[in-house]
Design a protein around this motif. Structure first.
Motif, PDB file in Angstrom:
ATOM      1  N   ASN A 116      13.370   0.229 -10.372  1.00  0.00           N
ATOM      2  CA  ASN A 116      12.790   0.613  -9.076  1.00  0.00           C
ATOM      3  C   ASN A 116      11.289   0.404  -9.061  1.00  0.00           C
ATOM      4  O   ASN A 116      10.718  -0.038  -8.059  1.00  0.00           O
ATOM      5  CB  ASN A 116      13.146   2.078  -8.767  1.00  0.00           C
ATOM      6  CG  ASN A 116      14.619   2.245  -8.459  1.00  0.00           C
ATOM      7  OD1 ASN A 116      15.290   1.313  -8.016  1.00  0.00           O
ATOM      8  ND2 ASN A 116      15.140   3.458  -8.672  1.00  0.00           N
ATOM      9  N   LYS A 117      10.649   0.751 -10.166  1.00  0.00           N
ATOM     10  CA  LYS A 117       9.194   0.567 -10.242  1.00  0.00           C
ATOM     11  C   LYS A 117       8.822  -0.910 -10.173  1.00  0.00           C
ATOM     12  O   LYS A 117       7.850  -1.298  -9.505  1.00  0.00           O
ATOM     13  CB  LYS A 117       8.651   1.175 -11.541  1.00  0.00           C
ATOM     14  CG  LYS A 117       8.652   2.689 -11.555  1.00  0.00           C
ATOM     15  CD  LYS A 117       8.110   3.219 -12.867  1.00  0.00           C
ATOM     16  CE  LYS A 117       8.079   4.736 -12.867  1.00  0.00           C
ATOM     17  NZ  LYS A 117       7.574   5.274 -14.166  1.00  0.00           N
ATOM     18  N   LEU A 118       9.601  -1.740 -10.862  1.00  0.00           N
ATOM     19  CA  LEU A 118       9.330  -3.193 -10.820  1.00  0.00           C
ATOM     20  C   LEU A 118       9.555  -3.767  -9.429  1.00  0.00           C
ATOM     21  O   LEU A 118       8.765  -4.612  -8.969  1.00  0.00           O
ATOM     22  CB  LEU A 118      10.248  -3.915 -11.836  1.00  0.00           C
ATOM     23  CG  LEU A 118       9.902  -3.705 -13.324  1.00  0.00           C
ATOM     24  CD1 LEU A 118      10.995  -4.311 -14.197  1.00  0.00           C
ATOM     25  CD2 LEU A 118       8.562  -4.361 -13.647  1.00  0.00           C
ATOM     26  N   GLU A 119      10.604  -3.332  -8.775  1.00  0.00           N
ATOM     27  CA  GLU A 119      10.872  -3.800  -7.421  1.00  0.00           C
ATOM     28  C   GLU A 119       9.760  -3.414  -6.456  1.00  0.00           C
ATOM     29  O   GLU A 119       9.315  -4.208  -5.601  1.00  0.00           O
ATOM     30  CB  GLU A 119      12.209  -3.269  -6.926  1.00  0.00           C
ATOM     31  CG  GLU A 119      13.408  -3.908  -7.623  1.00  0.00           C
ATOM     32  CD  GLU A 119      14.716  -3.313  -7.170  1.00  0.00           C
ATOM     33  OE1 GLU A 119      14.708  -2.206  -6.581  1.00  0.00           O
ATOM     34  OE2 GLU A 119      15.773  -3.932  -7.425  1.00  0.00           O
ATOM     35  N   LYS A 120       9.252  -2.163  -6.600  1.00  0.00           N
ATOM     36  CA  LYS A 120       8.169  -1.733  -5.732  1.00  0.00           C
ATOM     37  C   LYS A 120       6.884  -2.517  -6.021  1.00  0.00           C
ATOM     38  O   LYS A 120       6.105  -2.853  -5.114  1.00  0.00           O
ATOM     39  CB  LYS A 120       7.915  -0.232  -5.924  1.00  0.00           C
ATOM     40  CG  LYS A 120       8.994   0.653  -5.359  1.00  0.00           C
ATOM     41  CD  LYS A 120       8.707   2.105  -5.636  1.00  0.00           C
ATOM     42  CE  LYS A 120       9.821   3.007  -5.079  1.00  0.00           C
ATOM     43  NZ  LYS A 120       9.555   4.448  -5.367  1.00  0.00           N
ATOM     44  N   ALA A 121       6.649  -2.834  -7.304  1.00  0.00           N
ATOM     45  CA  ALA A 121       5.443  -3.578  -7.675  1.00  0.00           C
ATOM     46  C   ALA A 121       5.473  -4.997  -7.167  1.00  0.00           C
ATOM     47  O   ALA A 121       4.399  -5.608  -6.898  1.00  0.00           O
ATOM     48  CB  ALA A 121       5.286  -3.581  -9.202  1.00  0.00           C
ATOM     49  N   ASN A 122       6.658  -5.565  -7.007  1.00  0.00           N
ATOM     50  CA  ASN A 122       6.778  -6.968  -6.566  1.00  0.00           C
ATOM     51  C   ASN A 122       6.787  -7.109  -5.055  1.00  0.00           C
ATOM     52  O   ASN A 122       6.827  -8.237  -4.531  1.00  0.00           O
ATOM     53  CB  ASN A 122       8.035  -7.598  -7.150  1.00  0.00           C
ATOM     54  CG  ASN A 122       7.925  -7.791  -8.640  1.00  0.00           C
ATOM     55  OD1 ASN A 122       6.829  -8.006  -9.160  1.00  0.00           O
ATOM     56  ND2 ASN A 122       9.058  -7.724  -9.338  1.00  0.00           N
ATOM     57  N   LYS A 123       6.814  -5.991  -4.311  1.00  0.00           N
ATOM     58  CA  LYS A 123       6.825  -6.079  -2.858  1.00  0.00           C
ATOM     59  C   LYS A 123       5.425  -6.347  -2.319  1.00  0.00           C
ATOM     60  O   LYS A 123       4.434  -5.897  -2.852  1.00  0.00           O
ATOM     61  CB  LYS A 123       7.377  -4.781  -2.262  1.00  0.00           C
ATOM     62  CG  LYS A 123       8.879  -4.669  -2.442  1.00  0.00           C
ATOM     63  CD  LYS A 123       9.387  -3.403  -1.806  1.00  0.00           C
ATOM     64  CE  LYS A 123      10.906  -3.287  -1.950  1.00  0.00           C
ATOM     65  NZ  LYS A 123      11.427  -2.043  -1.368  1.00  0.00           N
TER      66      LYS A 123
END
Length: 346
Positions: free
Chosen positions: A339-346
């Motif tokens: 989830n943290k990686l997905e948020k960082a890539n947005k």
């Protein structure tokens, strides 16, 4: 009762190490023994009791002699058995009643009672019963029609043998056991309910069987329910119609065996085991406590669990179950990182 240790050793055919002149006046467990007592040792779980034990002598295996330094011991290949032999010869407090038939006993027609039997108060013996020599019926026993008891049997108080029970020699029944009751047979008959299936078979019990308190063995629906030579059945066991138990098997407390199952020779069913009907348990098999057996077991296999499975397989399954919580935690951690990686890539 006092007996010299040397006499005990000679009776057992065993070697003494230590004070051969010791006098034994009683028997006791390791932790309860006092001076004058004979005790025994068989298992490492009792090792911490050895140093504290006050027993005068011990029956042990030679492989355990290093644990009994400066003690008087009798070396035996089977300490538990030989300890029991000593109790039986010198310290057994069981009192055999005198041979007679109590005047309150009710004896039916065509009953044969052999020599030296004891029939206790308020026993009821129905027609066509045969009782072998030296057999004892303690008070309040019931023996149904066409039943046969062999020699040297003991029926403790309130034993019930219903009709057509065939018993061998030296069989012991403990209080409250019921042999030969109806099997649990009911044919579905909707919408009326169930039609009772007549249970017209019998029970056969071979020599040297022991059946303990409040155990029930049902007669066969057709044919016999059979208990084999030397088998031992604990308290509160249920054996259903047409079950066959082989020789020298041990059935421990609260076992339930459903109809028409076959248990082989030298089988152990530990406490609270349940067997479904129409299966076979092979010779030498061991079923551990609280296992549920839903299919046949090959000879010499050790099974556990519900449904019962080979013990190694069951242990692997339990280990995998124990890993689930660890895996759930790892998955949660991975989900958080994702989830943290997905948020960082947005």
């Amino acid at each position: 009762m006092e007996v010299q240790l040397i006499e005990i050793a000679q009776f057992l055919g065993c070697e003494i190490l230590g004070d051969k002149t010791a006098v034994i006046s009683g028997v006791a467990s390791l932790d309860k023994a006092q001076s004058g007592d004979l005790s025994f040792y068989t298992h490492h779980r009792y090792a911490n009791q050895i140093k504290q034990s006050k027993a005068t002598a011990f029956i042990i295996s030679s492989k355990n002699k290093d644990q009994f330094i400066n003690c008087t011991v009798i070396f035996s290949p089977n300490p538990y058995r030989d300890f029991a032999r000593v109790i039986n010869k010198w310290f057994n407090t069981f009192i055999f009643p005198d041979p007679n038939i109590h005047p309150t006993a009710i004896i039916g027609n065509n009953v044969e009672v052999a020599e030296n039997c004891s029939i206790g108060a308020y026993c009821v013996i129905e027609d066509n019963v045969k009782i072998g020599t030296n057999t004892i019926l303690f008070p309040f026993c019931y023996v149904g029609k066409n039943t046969t008891l062999g020699d040297l049997c003991i029926l403790h108080p309130r034993v019930t043998l219903l009709e057509r029970v065939i018993v061998g020699n030296r069989v012991i029944f403990h209080p409250g056991s019921v042999i030969g009751g109806d099997g649990f047979g009911f044919a579905p008959d909707p919408p009326q309910g169930y039609f009772k299936v007549p249970q017209i078979g019998w029970v056969e019990i071979a020599d040297d069987v022991e059946i303990q308190c409040n155990t029930t063995i049902d007669r066969g629906m057709l044919g016999a329910t059979r208990i084999g030579l030397g088998s031992k059945i604990d308290n509160l066991v249920q054996i259903a119609h047409n079950v066959e138990i082989g020789e020298h098997s041990v059935i421990v407390s609260q076992v339930g065996i459903s109809g028409s199952s076959k248990v082989g020779n030298w089988v152990t069913l530990a406490g609270q085991v349940g067997l479904v009907g129409h299966i076979k348990i092979g010779d030498g098999a061991i079923v551990t406590a609280q296992s549920g057996v839903a299919k046949s077991i090959p000879p010499n296999m050790v099974v556990t669990g519900s449904p019962a499975q080979p013990i190694a397989k069951n242990r692997r399954a339990l280990a995998e179950m124990n890993r689930i919580s660890v895996l759930k935690k790892k998955i949660a951690e991975l989900e958080t990182r994702l989830n943290k990686l997905e948020k960082a890539n947005k």
